[in-house]
Scaffold this motif. Structure first.
Motif, PDB file in Angstrom:
ATOM      1  N   VAL A 160      81.639 -63.016  81.320  1.00 52.77           N
ATOM      2  CA  VAL A 160      80.776 -63.235  80.055  1.00 52.77           C
ATOM      3  C   VAL A 160      81.336 -64.265  79.304  1.00 52.77           C
ATOM      4  CG1 VAL A 160      80.001 -62.116  77.860  1.00 52.77           C
ATOM      5  CG2 VAL A 160      79.668 -61.033  79.990  1.00 52.77           C
ATOM      6  N   ARG A 161      82.548 -64.197  79.014  1.00 51.82           N
ATOM      7  CA  ARG A 161      83.145 -65.259  78.218  1.00 51.82           C
ATOM      8  C   ARG A 161      83.033 -66.766  78.754  1.00 51.82           C
ATOM      9  NH1 ARG A 161      88.724 -62.602  75.541  1.00 51.82           N
ATOM     10  NH2 ARG A 161      87.893 -60.915  74.953  1.00 51.82           N
ATOM     11  N   ALA A 162      83.194 -66.517  80.141  1.00 46.31           N
ATOM     12  CA  ALA A 162      83.160 -67.980  80.575  1.00 46.31           C
ATOM     13  C   ALA A 162      81.682 -68.583  80.527  1.00 46.31           C
ATOM     14  CB  ALA A 162      83.448 -68.054  82.327  1.00 46.31           C
ATOM     15  N   CYS A 163      80.884 -67.715  80.572  1.00 44.72           N
ATOM     16  CA  CYS A 163      79.367 -68.102  80.588  1.00 44.72           C
ATOM     17  C   CYS A 163      79.075 -68.539  79.319  1.00 44.72           C
ATOM     18  CB  CYS A 163      78.497 -66.953  80.981  1.00 44.72           C
ATOM     19  SG  CYS A 163      76.750 -67.154  80.946  1.00 44.72           S
ATOM     20  N   TYR A 164      79.645 -67.902  78.296  1.00 43.61           N
ATOM     21  CA  TYR A 164      79.478 -68.543  76.742  1.00 43.61           C
ATOM     22  C   TYR A 164      79.965 -69.751  76.498  1.00 43.61           C
ATOM     23  CZ  TYR A 164      80.299 -69.251  71.953  1.00 43.61           C
ATOM     24  OH  TYR A 164      80.198 -69.880  70.736  1.00 43.61           O
ATOM     25  N   TRP A 165      81.026 -69.759  77.223  1.00 48.00           N
ATOM     26  CA  TRP A 165      81.581 -71.144  77.164  1.00 48.00           C
ATOM     27  C   TRP A 165      80.994 -72.406  77.584  1.00 48.00           C
ATOM     28  CZ3 TRP A 165      84.086 -75.480  79.705  1.00 48.00           C
ATOM     29  CH2 TRP A 165      85.090 -76.266  78.820  1.00 48.00           C
ATOM     30  N   CYS A 174      78.796 -75.010  68.025  1.00 50.60           N
ATOM     31  CA  CYS A 174      79.239 -73.617  68.710  1.00 50.60           C
ATOM     32  C   CYS A 174      80.676 -73.574  68.405  1.00 50.60           C
ATOM     33  CB  CYS A 174      78.839 -73.532  69.952  1.00 50.60           C
ATOM     34  SG  CYS A 174      77.189 -73.138  70.234  1.00 50.60           S
ATOM     35  N   LEU A 175      81.161 -72.238  68.360  1.00 50.30           N
ATOM     36  CA  LEU A 175      82.561 -71.875  68.105  1.00 50.30           C
ATOM     37  C   LEU A 175      83.152 -71.882  69.718  1.00 50.30           C
ATOM     38  CD1 LEU A 175      82.829 -69.288  65.314  1.00 50.30           C
ATOM     39  CD2 LEU A 175      82.593 -71.671  65.200  1.00 50.30           C
ATOM     40  N   ASP A 176      84.586 -71.924  69.713  1.00 53.73           N
ATOM     41  CA  ASP A 176      85.025 -71.885  70.932  1.00 53.73           C
ATOM     42  C   ASP A 176      85.751 -70.561  70.908  1.00 53.73           C
ATOM     43  OD1 ASP A 176      87.556 -71.627  69.680  1.00 53.73           O
ATOM     44  OD2 ASP A 176      88.508 -73.229  70.785  1.00 53.73           O
ATOM     45  N   ARG A 177      85.460 -69.616  70.136  1.00 53.41           N
ATOM     46  CA  ARG A 177      85.902 -68.147  70.321  1.00 53.41           C
ATOM     47  C   ARG A 177      87.420 -68.010  70.758  1.00 53.41           C
ATOM     48  NH1 ARG A 177      80.293 -65.248  72.203  1.00 53.41           N
ATOM     49  NH2 ARG A 177      78.897 -65.902  70.085  1.00 53.41           N
ATOM     50  N   ALA A 178      88.232 -68.902  70.538  1.00 49.90           N
ATOM     51  CA  ALA A 178      89.771 -68.675  70.750  1.00 49.90           C
ATOM     52  C   ALA A 178      90.011 -67.505  69.502  1.00 49.90           C
ATOM     53  CB  ALA A 178      90.320 -69.863  70.690  1.00 49.90           C
TER      54      ALA A 178
END
Ligand SMILES: CC(C)(COP(=O)(O)OP(=O)(O)OC[C@H]1O[C@@H](n2cnc3c(N)ncnc32)[C@H](O)[C@@H]1OP(=O)(O)O)[C@@H](O)C(=O)NCCC(=O)NCCS
Length: 395
Positions: A160-165, A174-178
């Motif tokens: 899911v994280r990779a898909c968002y990225w 968009c934020l990179d959510r690190a």
């Protein structure tokens, strides 16, 4: 009045101020306490009493495909009896100074009031819309036979994280959510409904997280609504499958409410323009370190320019001066020169150009940009311009 970083023992008082200022219910306290980092909260103290707070969250924000270190200003609040005396201004200025020290070269925020932040150099920089669509109209999308939709599980975290990225990295704003952002979100989604779409080779190509809300007559057995916490679709099949899943609620729900870009990509899929806008608003950005901000973002490949420009910044004086902006091979540099012979910006106007929200024409028409030739202005638009920046996150 003393302004300093909070101690852990002062978090209770900070929560009280925050909860009162933003009307946050006690059920949110545990989540707030779990993720707040006192090192990232500045407090204003009158004697022992905490009378103002502001939090700077450690984010990255994508511009030109690169994650730029961004301080997300959040939860700015002042005790009601001390409002109107310049305390928020002092707190935000102190936050800017800490961001600069930490290497956070830009700062973004969702303004409760625009004028407070505009006065300190933030400017309108990205647009977000909240829309609704009738689930029944989503069923007009053609069924897709490729791939499958299934419930999201804890094993899907990485995909899911990779898909968002894959959505976020090429999208300005968009934020990179690190950092802790993903953990925060995942905790908030614990009681939500979540589904993923597996496309080619079982790869997660999209996901949706949502919850139900009461409709006007739900208590009489009437229809309810579906609110999307987040939906990401990186392929047409994923978008069609997830929108159709939401459309399947049409027998019970009268609306699907979601936030996204002002120009909704789903409109390219839907046969009719049937969604309507409930609200649209703009977040703000401030360039904290002009040289660092230009060096950190990406620029269009194939563009080669050199443009002189001048910046004024009464709050962070280190940004002030005359520069030459050079762009080539997808990267940019802002180098100091001795003479100003190009467009002249206040730091706010430069920030709005930097994200791609404003063009030089829009800034000029608002009286926020002076000087420069039409060729210089066109070169700046080519360097910074693009689709209107937006982001899925709110903070
Ligand atoms: C918004 C808030 C933080 C302002 O704090 P404050 O200490 O009163 O603000 P300041 O006195 O430093 O005001 C600085 C400038 O901000 C602007 N401003 C402040 N409050 C404002 C408001 N409610 N509406 C419009 N502008 C406002 C003014 O332009 C003011 O400039 P001026 O002094 O030249 O008139 C405070 O009212 C508050 O805590 N509100 C509830 C929480 C909230 O909305 N926070 C903002 C979230 S982004």
């Amino acid at each position: 009045m003393e302004i300093r970083t909070l101690r852990t023992s002062e978090l209770d008082a900070a929560w009280e101020l925050d909860a009162d200022s933003f009307h946050i219910g006690p059920e949110k306290r545990e989540h707030w306490m779990r993720f707040v980092d006192p090192e990232r909260v500045l407090g204003a103290f009158e004697g022992e009493r905490l009378v103002g707070v502001a939090e700077v969250l450690p984010f990255g924000q994508f511009f030109g495909g690169c994650a730029v270190a961004m301080g997300g200003l959040s939860g700015v609040s002042v005790a009601p009896d001390l409002r109107g005396s310049g305390l928020a201004k002092r707190l935000c200025t102190a936050c800017l100074e800490t961001m600069r020290e930490r290497g956070e070269v830009i700062s973004s925020l969702y303004p409760g009031t625009t004028s407070l932040y505009r006065g300190l150099g933030w400017e309108l920089a990205g647009s977000v819309a909240v829309r609704k669509i009738a689930p029944r109209s989503l069923l007009a999308l053609p069924r897709t036979e490729r791939g499958r939709t299934r419930p999201m599980t804890s094993a899907d975290v990485d995909s899911v994280r990779a898909c968002y990225w894959r959505l976020a990295q090429p999208t300005n704003g968009c934020l990179d959510r690190a950092g802790p952002l993903w953990e925060r979100l995942e905790a908030a989604w614990e009681d939500r409904s979540g589904f993923v779409f597996e496309g080619e080779a079982g790869r997660v190509a999209g996901y949706v997280v949502y919850h139900q809300i009461d409709g006007e007559y739900s208590h009489l057995g009437g229809e309810f609504g579906i609110v999307l916490d987040e939906m990401v679709a990186t392929t047409r099949d994923a978008a069609v499958a997830l929108w159709r899943l939401l459309g399947s609620w049409g027998s019970q729900a009268d609306q699907v409410v979601f936030r996204g870009a002002v120009e909704e990509p789903a409109l390219l899929l839907l046969p009719e323009q049937e969604s309507s806008t409930l609200a649209d608003f703009r977040w703000m950005t401030r360039v904290v370190d002009a040289v660092g901000a230009v060096a950190s973002r990406g620029f269009p490949h194939g563009l080669k320019i050199e443009v002189p420009l001048s910046l004024s910044d009464p709050i962070l004086g280190a940004n002030q001066g005359d520069y030459v902006l050079s762009v080539q091979k997808g990267r940019g540099e802002l180098a100091r020169t001795g003479v100003g012979s190009g467009p002249v910006f206040g730091i706010g106007a430069f920030s709005s150009l930097y994200t791609g929200w404003a063009t030089t024409a829009r800034l000029g028409a608002a009286g926020l940009l002076a000087g420069g030739t039409s060729e210089q202005r066109a070169a700046l638009d080519a360097a910074f311009g693009g689709p209107t920046p937006w982001m899925l996150d709110e903070f």
